[in-house]
Design an enzyme around this catalytic site. Structure first.
Site: not given
Ligand code: AMP
Length: 131
Positions: A29-30, A93, A95
């Site tokens: 994750d950015i 998605h 996490h």
């Protein structure tokens, strides 16, 4: 129009890739809550996680499990927390977030600012742990 995650999967947008197989893609994750914060995405573009067919959803858990163990090998943490929001990107998605306490998985927390080099280093270590 393709989602940002589909563009990442196709390689049209760069990502710090962790792993992929025929059905799933994992990348950092950015805007991470912690070092090693990873997203697991099905390659079949579907907005809502619980709209995935049973086999794809079940397989996503198994794929996530492998990646979670690799993250845990590399990042010091009590365990890997799992979260599903999908409020920002309409492509299902999961996490995976290294956590030591409940507050570590709070999405209202300020995100970490990591350099390109730090992202690369973390991704490389997790990739190595997957081998
Ligand atoms: P949500 O849809 O609420 O689960 O949030 C989407 C997540 O995707 C956020 O944590 C973002 O930081 C992350 N994200 C969005 N764009 C990118 C990108 N290009 N590369 C990596 N992570 C991203």
């Amino acid at each position: 129009m393709a989602s940002i995650f589909t563009k990442i999967i196709r390689g049209e947008i760069p990502s710090y890739k962790i792993a992929e197989d025929e059905n799933y893609y994992a990348f950092l994750d950015i805007n991470p809550l912690a070092k090693g914060h990873t997203l697991i995405v099905p390659k079949k573009e579907t907005d809502y996680l619980f709209d995935l067919d049973d086999d794809l959803l079940a397989g996503m858990s198994v794929f996530s499990k492998k990646v979670a163990w690799a993250i845990e090998n590399v990042i010091q943490c009590a365990r890997i927390g799992v979260a599903v929001l999908g409020l920002e990107v309409p492509h299902a998605h999961i996490h995976l977030i290294p956590i030591n306490s409940e507050t570590d998985i709070s999405f209202s927390k300020p995100k970490l600012k990591l350099s390109d080099e730090e992202f690369r280093e973390i991704a490389e270590k997790i990739r190595m742990a997957l081998k």
